[in-house]
Design a protein around this motif. Structure first.
Motif, PDB file in Angstrom:
ATOM      1  N   SER A  56       0.628  -1.241   0.044  1.00 21.31           N
ATOM      2  CA  SER A  56       0.142  -0.044  -0.155  1.00 21.31           C
ATOM      3  C   SER A  56       0.724   1.362  -0.012  1.00 21.31           C
ATOM      4  CB  SER A  56      -0.999   0.177   1.242  1.00 21.31           C
ATOM      5  OG  SER A  56      -0.115   0.170   2.369  1.00 21.31           O
ATOM      6  N   ASP A 112      -4.476  -6.625  -5.617  1.00 23.16           N
ATOM      7  CA  ASP A 112      -4.775  -6.162  -4.236  1.00 23.16           C
ATOM      8  C   ASP A 112      -3.779  -4.873  -3.750  1.00 23.16           C
ATOM      9  OD1 ASP A 112      -6.790  -8.213  -3.623  1.00 23.16           O
ATOM     10  OD2 ASP A 112      -5.203  -9.588  -4.045  1.00 23.16           O
ATOM     11  N   LYS A 165      -3.187  -1.121  -2.744  1.00 22.18           N
ATOM     12  CA  LYS A 165      -3.835   0.053  -2.125  1.00 22.18           C
ATOM     13  C   LYS A 165      -3.195   1.470  -2.430  1.00 22.18           C
ATOM     14  CE  LYS A 165      -6.453   1.905   1.778  1.00 22.18           C
ATOM     15  NZ  LYS A 165      -6.619   1.576   3.559  1.00 22.18           N
ATOM     16  N   THR A 197      -3.539   5.440  -2.465  1.00 21.71           N
ATOM     17  CA  THR A 197      -4.475   6.587  -1.993  1.00 21.71           C
ATOM     18  C   THR A 197      -3.587   7.852  -2.218  1.00 21.71           C
ATOM     19  OG1 THR A 197      -5.410   5.215  -0.105  1.00 21.71           O
ATOM     20  CG2 THR A 197      -5.662   7.563  -0.262  1.00 21.71           C
ATOM     21  N   SER A 211      -7.369  -4.360  -6.919  1.00 22.63           N
ATOM     22  CA  SER A 211      -6.784  -3.074  -6.216  1.00 22.63           C
ATOM     23  C   SER A 211      -7.812  -2.056  -5.793  1.00 22.63           C
ATOM     24  CB  SER A 211      -5.500  -2.314  -7.155  1.00 22.63           C
ATOM     25  OG  SER A 211      -4.443  -3.212  -7.316  1.00 22.63           O
ATOM     26  N   THR A 212      -7.460  -1.371  -4.849  1.00 22.49           N
ATOM     27  CA  THR A 212      -8.362  -0.165  -4.446  1.00 22.49           C
ATOM     28  C   THR A 212      -7.622   1.156  -4.657  1.00 22.49           C
ATOM     29  OG1 THR A 212      -9.502  -1.666  -2.983  1.00 22.49           O
ATOM     30  CG2 THR A 212      -9.793   0.929  -2.659  1.00 22.49           C
TER      31      THR A 212
END
Length: 456
Positions: free
Chosen positions: A155, A182, A184, A186, A210-211
């Motif tokens: 992440s 997967d 992350k 931001t 993935s986010t």
């Protein structure tokens, strides 16, 4: 005189101690270190390393314990060669820039970038995590990306960071999580300015499941798409995105794209490029919410033909869309609300929307999709009004007033300037007493029924 000389020596000794403190590069708590590398080597779990001065570094720093690095507004000159500056192992690493910067000079032609999500031995952990705040990053890479993720599950979060990559041939991306699942990612706020001689790569990559979440960020690049959502779930809230690419194939010129079943949600913001939004023929879904402005020269919205099991669909729930709409025969574009310059827009308006052809502030013909259950009674140009009286009061000479609902009138409509009054298929119930419905002064009144009616 002897006593005075002794005091002078003591004072000099004290200043010398102060100067020696300032000469140290970093500290952990009250313990100071001559070099930043020594401080990082000594850092234990949850320690905070404070930078004490501007420094020039030639040695990569390895992080294997959860820790925080505080730049305290200072600048690091990155002269690390054949590696990224930070090598992140199985740890959570937080960089507090506090207005500080990490700059790679042009003379360092062997810099690989800033953070590599693997340790010095090349081992990558799925739990490796980076948070960077209030940090400025300048420079190029010789190995493809500023932040290089290495394992699925990792992440990265960038908060109010400014990243500039100036155009080196080997620039590939700002954040590279290509084909990693997967992830992350931001990005909150900040300015990202990316250019490269390689036009086939955008600024950010992440793989299936993935986010990805961007909020309030300004993204500008000349390679694209700026972000391609490959089987992931991505949201863009109030972002300003510009793609200055104009190359072949055209999908590289998109601001945002979805592929392989990826899902993109846009809420507000502005998007400008040769192509605004694009869905690849491998399928994907886009939802346009809020009131973004989307501008595309070749296509503002482009939904390609589906050639796989993934559907290609795009839903627009608001905004201003400037440019052509290109929709494949196997694809779906559903417009519930919004303003469009493309003349074919009304054919994609859903049953939940009524169509209004009007003019914008520049006098251009636009097509507006208005929800059937709208609270507005009428529009002047592209602005809605809750009552007919409000719309008439706002209308200027040469404007078009368009009804959005059936109305009842109990007082005469006075027209003293040129006006087009479009019933748009709706009905006016005339309950005006002792007068006719319209009172026409020194003006030209055009009434367009479009299937509408005026009934007394």
């Amino acid at each position: 005189m002897k006593l005075f000389f002794t005091k002078l020596i003591l004072g000099t000794a004290f200043c010398g101690t102060a100067f020696s403190v300032a000469a140290q590069e970093a500290a952990i708590g009250s313990t100071e270190y001559a070099t930043l590398a020594e401080a990082f080597a000594a850092a234990q779990k949850n320690d905070v390393v404070d930078l004490l001065k501007d420094v020039d570094c030639k040695t990569a720093l390895e992080i294997n314990n959860d820790m925080t690095f505080n730049l305290n507004g200072h600048t690091i000159t990155n002269n690390v060669a054949n590696s990224r500056f930070f090598r992140l192992g199985d740890a959570k690493f937080t960089i507090e820039g506090k207005g500080g910067a990490i700059t790679t000079p042009e003379s360092n032609t062997k810099s690989y970038g800033l953070v590599d999500f693997q340790n010095m031995s090349g081992a990558a952990s799925a739990s490796a995590s980076l948070v960077a705040k209030d940090l400025t990053v300048n420079g190029d890479t010789d190995e493809g990306s500023m932040f290089r993720l290495r394992s699925s599950g990792q992440s990265i979060e960038l908060d109010n960071c400014n990243v500039t990559m100036a155009g080196k041939t080997n620039n590939f991306s700002v954040i590279n999580g290509y084909r990693l699942t997967d992830i992350k990612m931001t990005v909150n706020g900040g300015v990202y300015d990316y250019s490269s001689a390689n036009k086939s790569a955008g600024m950010f990559q992440a793989g299936v499941n993935s986010t990805v979440a961007f909020s309030g960020a300004k993204l500008t690049c000349d390679g694209g798409p700026v972000y391609e959502c490959v089987g992931a779930d991505a949201t863009f809230t109030d972002c300003n995105v510009t793609n200055n690419t104009s190359t072949t194939p055209s999908y590289l010129n998109a601001c945002l794209a979805a592929s392989n079943g990826g899902k993109v949600t846009v809420d507000g913001g502005s998007f400008t490029g040769d192509i605004g939004m694009h869905i690849y023929n491998s399928g994907g879904n886009m939802t346009i919410d809020g009131n973004p402005t989307i501008t595309g020269t070749t296509a503002a919205l482009e939904v390609d033909n589906t050639t796989t099991a993934n559907e290609s669909s795009m839903t627009v729930n608001g905004g201003t869309v400037n440019g052509p709409l290109v929709v494949g025969t196997k694809s779906e574009l559903a417009i519930n609300e919004g303003t469009f310059t493309a003349s074919n827009a009304p054919q994609y308006f859903t049953d939940n929307a009524q169509s209004v052809a009007t003019t914008d502030a520049a006098g251009n013909t636009v097509y507006v999709a208005v929800p059937s259950d709208t609270e507005y009674v009428a529009m002047v140009g592209t602005t809605g009004y809750a009552s007919l009286d409000d719309a008439l009061a706002a209308a200027k000479s040469g404007d078009t007033l368009t009804l959005l609902k059936d109305v009842e009138c109990t007082k005469a409509i006075e027209v003293n300037q040129d006006l087009t009054f479009c019933l748009n298929g709706h009905s006016i119930t005339n309950n005006v007493a002792n007068s006719r419905l319209f009172r026409l002064g020194d003006a030209k009144l055009t009434i367009e029924g479009k299937g509408g009616a005026i009934t007394t």
